[in-house]
Design an enzyme around this catalytic site. Structure first.
Site, PDB file in Angstrom:
ATOM      1  N   CYS A 132     119.237  16.243   7.675  1.00 26.70           N
ATOM      2  CA  CYS A 132     120.290  15.609   8.467  1.00 26.70           C
ATOM      3  C   CYS A 132     121.462  16.555   8.652  1.00 26.70           C
ATOM      4  CB  CYS A 132     120.749  14.309   7.796  1.00 26.70           C
ATOM      5  SG  CYS A 132     121.476  14.560   6.159  1.00 26.70           S
ATOM      6  N   CYS A 185     122.992  17.934   5.577  1.00 26.25           N
ATOM      7  CA  CYS A 185     122.274  19.094   5.033  1.00 26.25           C
ATOM      8  C   CYS A 185     122.739  20.375   5.730  1.00 26.25           C
ATOM      9  CB  CYS A 185     120.765  18.921   5.217  1.00 26.25           C
ATOM     10  SG  CYS A 185     120.049  17.511   4.330  1.00 26.25           S
ATOM     11  N   ASP A 198     121.477  50.115  36.278  1.00 30.96           N
ATOM     12  CA  ASP A 198     121.588  51.504  35.862  1.00 30.96           C
ATOM     13  C   ASP A 198     120.391  52.246  36.466  1.00 30.96           C
ATOM     14  OD1 ASP A 198     122.549  53.766  34.395  1.00 30.96           O
ATOM     15  OD2 ASP A 198     120.924  53.420  32.964  1.00 30.96           O
ATOM     16  N   ASP A 237     118.984  49.677  29.817  1.00 36.54           N
ATOM     17  CA  ASP A 237     117.931  49.868  28.827  1.00 36.54           C
ATOM     18  C   ASP A 237     118.224  49.132  27.526  1.00 36.54           C
ATOM     19  OD1 ASP A 237     119.813  51.352  27.465  1.00 36.54           O
ATOM     20  OD2 ASP A 237     118.845  53.282  27.785  1.00 36.54           O
ATOM     21  N   ASP A 255     123.121  51.289  27.176  1.00 36.58           N
ATOM     22  CA  ASP A 255     123.998  50.557  28.089  1.00 36.58           C
ATOM     23  C   ASP A 255     124.602  49.313  27.454  1.00 36.58           C
ATOM     24  OD1 ASP A 255     123.365  52.315  30.222  1.00 36.58           O
ATOM     25  OD2 ASP A 255     121.477  51.262  30.502  1.00 36.58           O
TER      26      ASP A 255
END
Length: 812
Positions: free
Chosen positions: A100, A103, A506, A693, A697
């Site tokens: 719950c 928790c 890019d 990438d 970047d």
């Protein structure tokens, strides 16, 4: 809490000498020393409010929960712990006993109190916790031990943990559903005899017998099958918020109690059949929603199962030995038979082979590999056999990186989901007010009909469909995108993808194909070609930039060069000291800055220089990705503006832009320039997708509305973005945007349906035209419509793409 049970876990107390735990300055009786330690630990952390907020007893600490020390072994921990930046480490835990919101509250605060723990994210629905910590101040065993002290067992994410949690949840849900279905059928059978007048009005004893039989079969439905609704309602009330379980639990309780009272006093109406049908239809909807959620996680489970349990390691004499895949180490050589799975990331040392990477990249066709190529763990050897040298193991493999990205997405709560929960909570408040108003109105007009009308309003207007509208659509979308090799790290990215207006690319490593190739070395001083390459390769070896990789691959020095004081200058190049010479490698203006002599060179070249001037200029050749033009054409056809922003030379950027039909491009852009461009576009109202990438970047991608990283191989694990393309297909961006737009369309359909249904049927319920059983059926059907509609996401595109995929597979 049972007064005769343990204060912590609710288990029966021992007959004598029960331990006492001091919680909040009050002695509480517990069943064992484990519960005493857990309760006092919670109190010591200042988290005693957990006992007020919880809706169920805590889990009893057990020996199984205290196996944290086993993870001290590095060979085990490496499979479940990921390295982030610097000393940061990350793990995903399946938390056994997470029930719950109390928790969640307790776990986040107890783990957050540990020295060195930096972030804790807990998802109660998936029973998962993501923990990030400083390895110099904390460790995985300490985290698991802290969970165990508070009564929870943390299972680091692996195949066994996944199977165990899924199986337990499915089994429990199915048992509740079977009990509710049996109870509904039996109660309906008994009620039919009463409704159809099978007994004379004077035969009250037989009528009462059938009513008591209805009570007998309805009781387990209420107290067992409907238990999750009561627990959810209790959690909501204790958390001082209104969830969709509140009106459901209230309706079930009212129907049961009213029917019980009527049965005892021999009244006119009982509704035991309505209880069974109501709970059964509700559980059917929730079971289908759970199955859809499990199917969404099937990709992650399938990925986790891809790595084989065993591997054939090559001995020094060339013979093979069967070992556990977890025992492999870097540098080991492994034999993979045809049809087998690759056990670890490694470099292919044998000849040609073909591998299936469908689950990793979304590409169904087998991929040809040559000597020196990288094989990733989990890929299937279609044509072989193959021998590879192990490079990455455990949590450092590509497969582990994908799993971490998927798990990270599952621990986050999208903005749309949060907004949907708030809307559902507001709707619940209106439903309760309307039910009270209905009861008051009918008590004045016709008191005999007040109860049934009030029940109908509570049941028929339950906002289950409204609460499911967003999570059902987003869960399905995440699964469909992952199957296509598009990993959504931040779920809010789906909304951003659907509404984007501009894409900024890019160039190097994104629009062009890696690896680059060294075409020519222009010597500008007296150094030899080999010496110039060795110096440049030494500097480039520590960088992940495609240009640096190309130079490092081209350099083959007889002995490795040591680099001191190596520094990377974003957008410019590298500098360091090699063999006592202070060198710079990169753009011409950067490499020659401050030198005594500037030498003329091609602006497109990468320049190596020292204090005396340029040493050499390196000319690199690059080629476009095979699908770059088609991908950009698809984005343009979808109404998106395309732009290239690159740090490369003007001539190279202009050539790539012309070949791709891009009119707007910018060259020689440093990271600050790229960020400024993104800021300007967003200031003009554009919603920008930035594609790079994911590693070099990363700072620039952070400035976009949505960052897409095109990462393959080992880079997947380190890509930093909102969306990661697990492969080299730029066309996946257009596919992802189409799925995102379809998701938003279906999400809005779900919301409109849920709201329209409630607005349409509530008046009929309030006016007394809808009996409780019909209200239960209607409400359940509305939830089913939402779940089934969400499952349509991606199916149309799948059907359209199937012929093309079959053609590719036949050609392969």
């Amino acid at each position: 809490m049972n007064a005769d049970g343990c204060w912590h876990c609710g288990e029966p107390l021992p007959a004598a000498d029960a331990p006492q735990a001091q919680v909040g300055g009050v002695a509480r009786t517990v069943c064992c020393q484990g519960c005493r330690a857990a309760a006092e630990w919670i109190d010591k952390l200042g988290l005693a409010d957990y006992y007020r907020l919880r809706s169920e007893p805590a889990q009893r600490p057990s020996a199984a929960a205290s196996d944290a020390d086993a993870w001290e072994r590095a060979d085990l921990a490496r499979h479940v712990v990921r390295e982030l930046d610097g000393d940061e480490r990350e793990t995903i835990l399946l938390v056994d006993g997470l029930r719950c919101s109390a928790c969640v509250w307790l776990i986040e605060r107890s783990l957050g109190a540990l020295a060195g723990v930096r972030r804790v994210q807990v998802n109660a629905g998936a029973q998962r916790a993501r923990v990030v910590w400083d390895a110099t101040r904390c460790s995985l065993p300490r985290i698991l031990a802290a969970l165990a002290r508070t009564g929870y067992r943390g299972l680091p994410l692996d195949v066994a943990a996944l199977d165990d949690a899924r199986r337990r949840e499915s089994r429990l849900a199915l048992k509740r559903l079977i009990v509710a279905g049996f109870g509904a059928m039996q109660a309906m059978m008994y009620a039919s005899a009463l409704y159809l007048g099978a007994f004379d009005a004077s035969d009250t004893s037989t009528r009462d017998l059938f009513r008591w039989l209805g009570l007998l079969v309805a009781t387990p439905v209420v107290f067992y099958s409907a238990a999750p609704f009561f627990a959810g309602a209790l959690r909501s009330v204790r958390a001082r918020r209104l969830g969709m379980d509140v009106p459901v639990a209230l309706a079930i309780a009212l129907i049961y109690l009213a029917s019980l009272v009527e049965a005892i006093r021999g009244g006119e109406e009982v509704y035991f059949d309505s209880i069974g049908m109501f709970v059964f239809f509700l559980l059917v909807g929730r079971y289908l929603e759970m199955r859809a959620r499990h199917r969404a996680g099937d990709l992650g489970d399938a990925l986790a199962r891809l790595t084989p349990m065993f591997a054939d390691r090559v001995r020094a004499d060339g013979s093979l030995e069967r070992v556990a895949a977890a025992e492999l180490a870097r540098g080991d050589r492994v034999h993979v038979a045809e049809g087998g799975a690759v056990p670890a990331d490694g470099v292919l040392e044998s000849g040609h082979c073909r591998v299936d990477e469908a689950l990793l990249s979304g590409e169904s066709a087998a991929v040809a590999k040559r000597t020196g190529d990288m094989l990733v763990a989990g890929s299937l050897l279609v044509q072989g056999p193959a021998r590879l040298r192990v490079e990455q193991i455990g949590a450092d493999t590509v497969l582990a990186g994908i799993l971490a990205l998927v798990a990270r997405a599952q621990t986050e709560r999208p903005r749309l989901a949060v907004a949907g929960e708030r809307a559902a909570a507001g709707f619940v408040a209106r439903v309760l007010a309307l039910a009270a108003l209905t009861a008051f109105g009918w008590s004045l007009l016709d008191p005999a009909r007040a109860f049934t009308a009030t029940l109908a309003v509570l049941v028929v207007s339950c906002p289950c469909a409204l609460a499911l509208a967003v999570p059902a659509a987003l869960t399905r979308a995440l699964a469909v995108l992952a199957q296509r090799g598009v990993l959504v790290v931040r779920p809010d990215a789906i909304e951003a993808l659907a509404t984007a207006t501009q894409v900024v690319f890019d160039k190097t490593g994104t629009l062009t194909q890696a690896p680059l190739r060294l075409e020519r070395v222009e010597l500008l001083r007296g150094d030899s070609r080999e010496e110039a390459l060795a110096l440049a390769g030494a500097l480039a070896h520590g960088s992940r930039h495609p240009v640096a990789r190309a130079l490092a691959d081209a350099a083959t020095p007889a002995s490795p060069r040591v680099v001191d004081a190596l520094r990377a200058h974003a957008g410019d190049g590298l500098e360091g000291i090699v063999d006592g010479r202070h060198l710079r490698l990169g753009r011409g203006d950067f490499a020659l800055a401050g030198t005594a002599r500037a030498t003329a060179h091609d602006d497109d070249a990468v320049v190596l220089a020292d204090a005396d001037g340029a040493i050499a200029a390196f000319h690199l050749a690059e080629r476009l990705r095979a699908d770059a033009r088609a991908a950009l054409d698809a984005l343009r056809a979808d109404g998106l503006a395309i732009e290239i922003v690159s740090g490369d030379a003007q001539g190279k950027v202009a050539d790539v832009a012309a070949r791709l039909g891009v009119d707007t491009w910018h060259a020689r852009q440093r990271p600050a320039d790229k960020l400024a461009r993104l800021t300007a576009l967003r200031a003009d109202g554009a919603r920008v997708i930035a594609v790079g990438d994911g590693i070099n970047d990363a700072p620039v991608l952070a400035g976009a509305d949505i960052a897409v990283a095109l990462a393959a191989g080992a880079e997947l694990a380190q890509a930093s973005s909102d969306v990661v393309l697990a492969g080299e297909r730029l066309g996946a961006i257009a596919e992802a945007r189409a799925i995102a737009r379809e998701t938003m369309t279906i999400l809005r359909q779900n919301q409109r349906w849920a709201l329209g249904y409630n607005l349409a049927v509530v008046p009929f319920g309030a006016l007394g035209f809808v009996p409780p059983w019909l209200a239960a059926l209607g409400m359940s059907i509305s939830s089913l419509v939402v779940v089934l509609n969400a499952l349509r996401i991606g199916r149309r595109r799948e059907r359209a793409a199937r012929p093309a995929r079959l053609r590719r597979e036949a050609a392969a």
